[in-house]
Design an enzyme around this catalytic site. Structure first.
Site, PDB file in Angstrom:
ATOM      1  N   HIS A   1      54.570  75.254   5.483  1.00 34.41           N
ATOM      2  CA  HIS A   1      54.735  74.307   4.377  1.00 34.41           C
ATOM      3  C   HIS A   1      54.297  74.937   3.060  1.00 34.41           C
ATOM      4  O   HIS A   1      55.037  74.907   2.065  1.00 34.41           O
ATOM      5  CB  HIS A   1      53.906  73.050   4.660  1.00 34.41           C
ATOM      6  CG  HIS A   1      53.843  72.081   3.518  1.00 34.41           C
ATOM      7  ND1 HIS A   1      54.559  70.907   3.503  1.00 34.41           N
ATOM      8  CD2 HIS A   1      53.148  72.093   2.341  1.00 34.41           C
ATOM      9  CE1 HIS A   1      54.327  70.258   2.369  1.00 34.41           C
ATOM     10  NE2 HIS A   1      53.463  70.958   1.650  1.00 34.41           N
TER      11      HIS A   1
ATOM     12  N   HIS B   1      56.213  76.245  -0.830  1.00 36.11           N
ATOM     13  CA  HIS B   1      55.891  76.073  -2.250  1.00 36.11           C
ATOM     14  C   HIS B   1      55.981  77.410  -2.998  1.00 36.11           C
ATOM     15  O   HIS B   1      56.420  77.461  -4.152  1.00 36.11           O
ATOM     16  CB  HIS B   1      54.480  75.507  -2.411  1.00 36.11           C
ATOM     17  CG  HIS B   1      54.357  74.059  -2.085  1.00 36.11           C
ATOM     18  ND1 HIS B   1      55.142  73.096  -2.673  1.00 36.11           N
ATOM     19  CD2 HIS B   1      53.529  73.391  -1.235  1.00 36.11           C
ATOM     20  CE1 HIS B   1      54.806  71.897  -2.212  1.00 36.11           C
ATOM     21  NE2 HIS B   1      53.839  72.054  -1.335  1.00 36.11           N
TER      22      HIS B   1
ATOM     23  N   GLU C   1      56.858  67.995  -3.243  1.00 35.27           N
ATOM     24  CA  GLU C   1      56.540  68.239  -1.838  1.00 35.27           C
ATOM     25  C   GLU C   1      57.783  68.263  -0.945  1.00 35.27           C
ATOM     26  O   GLU C   1      57.742  68.776   0.174  1.00 35.27           O
ATOM     27  CB  GLU C   1      55.576  67.172  -1.318  1.00 35.27           C
ATOM     28  CG  GLU C   1      54.186  67.211  -1.935  1.00 35.27           C
ATOM     29  CD  GLU C   1      53.431  68.490  -1.615  1.00 35.27           C
ATOM     30  OE1 GLU C   1      53.714  69.111  -0.578  1.00 35.27           O
ATOM     31  OE2 GLU C   1      52.565  68.872  -2.414  1.00 35.27           O
TER      32      GLU C   1
ATOM     33  N   TYR D   1      53.930  62.117  -1.372  1.00 38.29           N
ATOM     34  CA  TYR D   1      54.089  62.747  -0.057  1.00 38.29           C
ATOM     35  C   TYR D   1      55.054  61.933   0.810  1.00 38.29           C
ATOM     36  O   TYR D   1      55.949  62.490   1.464  1.00 38.29           O
ATOM     37  CB  TYR D   1      52.738  62.889   0.637  1.00 38.29           C
ATOM     38  CG  TYR D   1      51.903  64.024   0.108  1.00 38.29           C
ATOM     39  CD1 TYR D   1      52.092  65.324   0.564  1.00 38.29           C
ATOM     40  CD2 TYR D   1      50.922  63.811  -0.856  1.00 38.29           C
ATOM     41  CE1 TYR D   1      51.339  66.379   0.078  1.00 38.29           C
ATOM     42  CE2 TYR D   1      50.149  64.855  -1.346  1.00 38.29           C
ATOM     43  CZ  TYR D   1      50.368  66.139  -0.879  1.00 38.29           C
ATOM     44  OH  TYR D   1      49.616  67.175  -1.374  1.00 38.29           O
TER      45      TYR D   1
END
Length: 628
Positions: free
Chosen positions: A419, A423, A448, A562
């Site tokens: 994850h 980014h 996100e 989120y």
């Protein structure tokens, strides 16, 4: 002379260096507060960060620049700009106006003071977290259920016959999930959330939300949440309120069934241990019985599975997968050829596979240290400009190797690494010189989504077959175990989603029209919201706000993002990658060019519609949680 404003002498100057986001010296000074091994440097960097934040505020208060930009926005030249540059002009005007340039001089000065005070409060809060040196001591019997390696690594470090436990993730997560002794789990959880946790952080939260309410009022908004949401994809506080309420309603029934399942598991476990069953699923029980459910019902033993995820293999394979998926090349730089803050830090150059052109760099700093940022996060050191690519860093707190054994990752650690690296890719693959500025930042309720979408890869059989390799035998993860993991992916998901909704609602409430004004009022709010939404009672005097760093930085009034982003990410994955192939390079390039490359420019809904071939919907999200 406002009659002579042009794109070149006004707008272009705001889009190009020197500016805050493209200055390597600024980045280095600020960044070291999160990672330096020297406490004096961390302190100096923290102070420097505060000063830079103040200077950024001053930059946004330049009325002369605002007047030039406003004058340019009315010209025929501006009206004929392409959509990319028109977006930038509009964003810049909004940014100046949200900084209070439409206010009187007196109110403008007051606003500047409030913003600086909020920065100082947030800095103190973060220092309390980063500098925490709490140590708890437990005997081996008190850590029953934890792995032998976990105990041996911590035994006798400070007290003979006892294990030293800090509040860092490599310590608290295994205890929360595997320690059979409820009192040990309770003690560790209380050290993080209880009345004595992290100095005066709860008082700092009160100060912060009070300052933000004053800022919002001064700027003409009912609340800080409304001020923030108007710049997000959501567009308004009311939209977010409705989004969370609808999700909660749809998840409650399944969440209550999940709660009953965990409570029954606790009852059976207490009977086996020969201890009294209190009939309550306590705050320190949820992680343990959630993990136990995976083991007993699905045969998913997190401690056994981590033998198949040695850190070095996971890192190298993750880098291979991202290169393949996004048509990139990563080349590691030799030690001693790049600026660094610790000997373990690695640095890579990123190139486009087709052209061979360099597009950026990234650092990896993976292991916990005293004073280091305590979570997993990406730090954008330098933004892309016309002359150089972006530079980004991933700070993690993954367990380090020992002389006898390599670092082994729980599957959840693998998910986190995958994850966070997403980014990194988002930052480096962003194109266009306007993205070098804060005016092109992705909204917090979208930022996100790209990384959450990429989490799906570590649940795909063809990817897990590459990521998993036993640290001793080099064998792949057994098919039976792999199938059990995939089958168990959404076990307990309604219950865990309700926890996310609770945290999102807590964030909105403390930043809403009538925020708490005292510690007592905040405590009462936590005591009310936690059981009513997450279905778990809040222990007396406990407050997750003592350690909820998201709400004391850029995520204030944005934690809902989120869940919002999960809806978008589920749609992207199901519509394109699941149908056309998770390692399909054409879809990967579409994703890179249509979703990552635009950064925060233009209308994000338009980018998503182009990638999906239609408008977004929540069908894939609801299906993934067993609601449809």
């Amino acid at each position: 002379n406002l009659s002579e404003v042009t794109f070149e002498n006004t707008v272009f100057k705001l889009m190009t260096p020197p500016n805050y986001k493209t200055n390597p010296q600024v980045a280095a000074c600020k960044f070291l507060q999160h990672c330096s091994t020297d406490s004096e440097i961390r302190e100096a960097a923290s102070k420097a960060g505060s000063e830079f934040a103040k200077s950024r505020v001053l930059g946004r208060m330049r009325k002369d620049v605002y007047e030039r930009l406003k004058a340019y926005s009315l010209t025929d030249e501006c009206k004929n700009l392409d959509s990319y540059n028109q977006h930038f002009v509009k964003s810049a005007l909004q940014d100046f106006e949200r900084a209070g340039l439409a206010l009187s001089e007196e109110d403008g000065n007051r606003l500047q003071q409030l913003l600086e005070q909020d920065t100082a409060v947030c800095d103190e809060y973060k220092k309390n977290l980063g500098n925490d040196d709490t140590k708890l001591f437990f005997t081996e019997d008190q850590l029953k259920g934890c792995s032998r390696d976990f105990i041996q690594d911590r035994l006798g470090k400070d007290e003979k016959g006892k294990c030293t436990i800090t509040l860092k993730y490599p310590d608290i997560i295994p205890i929360g999930q595997t320690c059979e002794i409820a009192e040990t789990r309770r003690a560790v959880a209380e050290a993080r959330e209880g009345p004595n946790a992290y100095k005066n952080n709860l008082e700092l939260v009160v100060q912060g939300i009070t300052l933000r309410k004053k800022i919002a009022t001064l700027l003409g908004f009912q609340s800080w949440a409304e001020f923030i949401c108007t710049k997000r994809m959501s567009g308004s506080y009311q939209t977010v309120d409705k989004f969370l309420t609808n999700l909660q309603t749809k998840l409650e029934e399944s969440g209550k069934k999940d709660h009953e399942t965990l409570l029954k598991l606790k009852e059976d476990h207490c009977k086996n241990l020969g201890v009294d069953f209190d009939g309550i699923l306590n705050a320190w029980d949820t992680g343990f019985y959630g993990d136990r459910l995976l083991v007993t019902k699905y045969g998913v033993d997190a401690e056994k599975i981590k033998e198949y995820f040695p850190l070095d293999h996971v890192v190298e394979t993750t880098l291979d997968i991202y290169q393949e998926l996004l048509s990139l090349i990563f080349e590691e730089l030799p030690k001693g050829t790049y600026w660094t803050w610790h000997k373990e830090v690695r640095c890579f150059q990123v190139k486009d596979k087709e052209s061979g052109s360099p597009i950026g760099y990234f650092y990896l700093d993976l292991h916990p240290r005293q004073g280091k940022y305590g979570h997993a996060a990406i730090f954008h050191l330098v933004k892309r400009t016309a002359s150089h690519g972006a530079v980004d860093c991933m700070l993690c707190n993954l367990p380090a190797s020992t002389p006898d054994k390599p670092s082994l990752l729980r599957h959840q650690n693998v998910v986190t690494f995958f994850h966070e690296f997403g980014h990194i890719m988002h930052a480096i693959c962003t194109e266009g010189i306007g993205n070098s500025t804060r005016l092109a930042k992705c909204p917090r309720d979208f930022v996100e989504a790209p990384s959450q979408m990429l989490e799906n890869w570590v649940w795909q059989k063809q990817v897990l077959e590459r990521l998993a390799k036993h640290y001793q035998t080099n064998e792949s993860l057994p098919d039976k175990t792999l199938e059990s993991m995939i089958r168990a992916k959404h076990v307990n998901v309604a219950f865990s989603s309700l926890r996310q909704i609770y945290l999102s609602r807590l964030d909105l409430e403390i930043h809403g029209p009538n925020p708490p004004t005292t510690v007592e009022e905040i405590q009462a709010l936590v005591d009310r919201l936690r059981p009513s939404i997450s279905l778990v009672e809040n222990p007396p005097g406990w407050a997750t706000l003592r350690t909820f760093a998201h709400l004391m930085n850029q995520y204030s009034a944005s934690y809902y993002g989120y869940m919002w982003a999960e809806v978008l990410s589920a749609d992207m994955f199901a519509t394109r990658f699941e149908k056309e192939g998770v390692m399909n390079p054409k879809v990967g390039m579409d994703y890179r060019k249509m979703i990552l490359a635009p950064g925060g420019t233009h209308n994000l809904n338009d980018h998503l519609t182009k990638f999906l071939g239609r408008s977004t919907n929540n069908e894939a999200f609801l299906k993934s949680r067993g609601i449809l």
